[in-house]
Design a protein around this motif. Sequence first.
Motif, PDB file in Angstrom:
ATOM      1  N   ALA A   1       0.827  -1.212   0.000  1.00  0.00           N
ATOM      2  CA  ALA A   1       0.000   0.000   0.000  1.00  0.00           C
ATOM      3  C   ALA A   1       0.856   1.253   0.000  1.00  0.00           C
ATOM      4  CB  ALA A   1      -0.931  -0.004   1.207  1.00  0.00           C
ATOM      5  N   THR A   2       1.835   1.321   0.900  1.00  0.00           N
ATOM      6  CA  THR A   2       2.655   2.539   0.977  1.00  0.00           C
ATOM      7  C   THR A   2       3.557   2.689  -0.244  1.00  0.00           C
ATOM      8  OG1 THR A   2       4.226   1.355   2.413  1.00  0.00           O
ATOM      9  CG2 THR A   2       2.562   2.731   3.480  1.00  0.00           C
ATOM     10  N   ASN A   3       4.029   1.575  -0.793  1.00  0.00           N
ATOM     11  CA  ASN A   3       4.815   1.654  -2.035  1.00  0.00           C
ATOM     12  C   ASN A   3       3.971   2.218  -3.183  1.00  0.00           C
ATOM     13  OD1 ASN A   3       7.293   0.715  -1.122  1.00  0.00           O
ATOM     14  ND2 ASN A   3       6.922  -1.396  -1.706  1.00  0.00           N
ATOM     15  N   THR A   4       2.700   1.790  -3.232  1.00  0.00           N
ATOM     16  CA  THR A   4       1.823   2.252  -4.313  1.00  0.00           C
ATOM     17  C   THR A   4       1.503   3.736  -4.173  1.00  0.00           C
ATOM     18  OG1 THR A   4       0.860   0.040  -4.496  1.00  0.00           O
ATOM     19  CG2 THR A   4      -0.356   1.847  -5.513  1.00  0.00           C
ATOM     20  N   ILE A   5       1.218   4.167  -2.949  1.00  0.00           N
ATOM     21  CA  ILE A   5       0.999   5.599  -2.702  1.00  0.00           C
ATOM     22  C   ILE A   5       2.222   6.396  -3.148  1.00  0.00           C
ATOM     23  CG2 ILE A   5       0.789   7.358  -0.902  1.00  0.00           C
ATOM     24  CD1 ILE A   5      -0.863   5.385   0.709  1.00  0.00           C
ATOM     25  N   THR A   6       3.386   5.903  -2.755  1.00  0.00           N
ATOM     26  CA  THR A   6       4.629   6.589  -3.107  1.00  0.00           C
ATOM     27  C   THR A   6       4.813   6.644  -4.618  1.00  0.00           C
ATOM     28  OG1 THR A   6       5.637   5.856  -1.034  1.00  0.00           O
ATOM     29  CG2 THR A   6       7.132   6.589  -2.772  1.00  0.00           C
ATOM     30  N   GLY A   7       4.480   5.553  -5.295  1.00  0.00           N
ATOM     31  CA  GLY A   7       4.596   5.521  -6.752  1.00  0.00           C
ATOM     32  C   GLY A   7       3.721   6.552  -7.431  1.00  0.00           C
TER      33      GLY A   7
ATOM     34  N   SER B   1      -9.831  -2.217   1.152  1.00  0.00           N
ATOM     35  CA  SER B   1     -10.341  -2.131  -0.219  1.00  0.00           C
ATOM     36  C   SER B   1      -9.751  -3.226  -1.102  1.00  0.00           C
ATOM     37  CB  SER B   1     -10.021  -0.758  -0.823  1.00  0.00           C
ATOM     38  OG  SER B   1     -10.699   0.267  -0.135  1.00  0.00           O
ATOM     39  N   VAL B   2      -8.448  -3.481  -0.926  1.00  0.00           N
ATOM     40  CA  VAL B   2      -7.769  -4.462  -1.767  1.00  0.00           C
ATOM     41  C   VAL B   2      -8.149  -5.887  -1.383  1.00  0.00           C
ATOM     42  CG1 VAL B   2      -5.510  -5.413  -2.393  1.00  0.00           C
ATOM     43  CG2 VAL B   2      -5.835  -2.938  -2.277  1.00  0.00           C
ATOM     44  N   LEU B   3      -8.058  -6.201  -0.100  1.00  0.00           N
ATOM     45  CA  LEU B   3      -8.200  -7.591   0.344  1.00  0.00           C
ATOM     46  C   LEU B   3      -9.654  -8.015   0.549  1.00  0.00           C
ATOM     47  CD1 LEU B   3      -5.213  -7.595   2.854  1.00  0.00           C
ATOM     48  CD2 LEU B   3      -5.263  -8.584   0.560  1.00  0.00           C
ATOM     49  N   ARG B   4     -10.482  -7.101   0.975  1.00  0.00           N
ATOM     50  CA  ARG B   4     -11.887  -7.466   1.213  1.00  0.00           C
ATOM     51  C   ARG B   4     -12.775  -7.137   0.023  1.00  0.00           C
ATOM     52  NH1 ARG B   4     -15.108  -4.135   5.571  1.00  0.00           N
ATOM     53  NH2 ARG B   4     -15.295  -2.759   3.737  1.00  0.00           N
ATOM     54  N   ASP B   5     -12.581  -5.928  -0.531  1.00  0.00           N
ATOM     55  CA  ASP B   5     -13.468  -5.466  -1.605  1.00  0.00           C
ATOM     56  C   ASP B   5     -12.927  -5.762  -3.004  1.00  0.00           C
ATOM     57  OD1 ASP B   5     -15.006  -4.466   0.477  1.00  0.00           O
ATOM     58  OD2 ASP B   5     -14.050  -2.488   0.386  1.00  0.00           O
ATOM     59  N   LYS B   6     -11.688  -6.316  -3.059  1.00  0.00           N
ATOM     60  CA  LYS B   6     -11.078  -6.744  -4.337  1.00  0.00           C
ATOM     61  C   LYS B   6     -10.856  -5.572  -5.304  1.00  0.00           C
ATOM     62  CE  LYS B   6     -11.362 -10.826  -2.604  1.00  0.00           C
ATOM     63  NZ  LYS B   6     -10.163 -11.380  -1.909  1.00  0.00           N
ATOM     64  N   VAL B   7     -10.561  -4.404  -4.762  1.00  0.00           N
ATOM     65  CA  VAL B   7     -10.198  -3.246  -5.575  1.00  0.00           C
ATOM     66  C   VAL B   7      -8.692  -3.326  -5.838  1.00  0.00           C
ATOM     67  CG1 VAL B   7     -10.089  -0.721  -5.643  1.00  0.00           C
ATOM     68  CG2 VAL B   7     -12.034  -1.866  -4.540  1.00  0.00           C
TER      69      VAL B   7
ATOM     70  N   VAL C   1      -4.836  -2.274  -6.119  1.00  0.00           N
ATOM     71  CA  VAL C   1      -4.141  -1.470  -5.113  1.00  0.00           C
ATOM     72  C   VAL C   1      -3.923  -0.027  -5.576  1.00  0.00           C
ATOM     73  CG1 VAL C   1      -1.809  -2.140  -5.882  1.00  0.00           C
ATOM     74  CG2 VAL C   1      -2.193  -1.468  -3.495  1.00  0.00           C
ATOM     75  N   LYS C   2      -3.754   0.218  -6.878  1.00  0.00           N
ATOM     76  CA  LYS C   2      -3.565   1.592  -7.335  1.00  0.00           C
ATOM     77  C   LYS C   2      -4.850   2.400  -7.168  1.00  0.00           C
ATOM     78  CE  LYS C   2      -2.011   4.501 -11.143  1.00  0.00           C
ATOM     79  NZ  LYS C   2      -1.501   4.564 -12.530  1.00  0.00           N
TER      80      LYS C   2
END
Length: 331
Positions: free
Chosen positions: A60-66, A282-288, A290-291
């Motif tokens: 998550a933090t890597n993606t935010i940083t990206g 959002s990613v793990l439960r709602d399958k959204v 990560v970006k």
Amino acid sequence: MKRNEAKETRQIRETGWLRRALAVALCATALAPVLAAQAAEPQSCEHVRMASPGWADIDATNTITGIVLKALGYSQTVSNLSVPITYEGLKKGQIDVFLGNWMPAQAPLVKPFVDSHAIDVLHANLTNAKFTLAVPDYVAAAGVHSFADLAKNAGKFDDTIYGIEPGAPANQNIKKMLDQKAFGLGDWKLVESSETGMLTQVERAVRDKKWIVFLAWEPHEMNTRFHIAYLSGGDAYFGPNYGGATVNTVTRTGFAQQCTNLGRLFRQMTFNVDLENQIMTSVLRDKVDVKTASLNALKAHGDLLGPWLDGVTTVGGANGLQAVNAAIAGH
């Protein structure tokens, strides 16, 4: 008359010179941020190499940083590496930045790198985290509240603790605890797996109301997915306050001095538990993906961007905050 004409001609010439000088000065002032940014960072800084152990919080933090880096004109690659190999990569200059220095859990692993100045500890990017052993709430309701309660219920736990990937510092802490026969756990075993594998075991146990003790931390989606209770008493192995943790940003030696604009950014990027939990849920439960989840979280926590980007510019020297806000609004 000739004297007056000569005087007027000289005044006109001086005025013209002053105007040209002023125009040059104003132009130089306008270009100063661009020139400063270009002078401060070599071209090699435009690509940032990062690492992830496969943990949801660091993804998550890597993606935010990206997202932030791209808006500023930088590029990013993230290598999937174990924690020990990540530190070796930082030492060898093959990795630039790692956002997952969980302390004190990683203290024994990271100490030689810090002592030998092989890495730089740049900034605490998360505080008030948790990192220790936990059980489902129904196990806690049955009387298991601390590490000292585990041994008396050994049969129900099948003498087993579930950890994460082999080589992880947290697993090493658990192994040390078992080797030292602390809390009467000398005959217990540690099952090492991936984060996903461990949580699959927890899911199965919770579904069948079986007893299980496992490595847990916050922020993480597991805290909303399962009803869990963190165990007290593990201070010697995970630190006080239920493994109260700080997560640091660490870099290869000299990164922040070489890449000054990036150094400023990474010293100022501070996350919080709510932000990371929102993304992981959002990613793990709602399958959204990560970006998308990260973009949504940044929109919901837009107040974070000002402090992160204070004094930070784009690669070209433009206002960094404006560039990032425009990029986020465009998605």
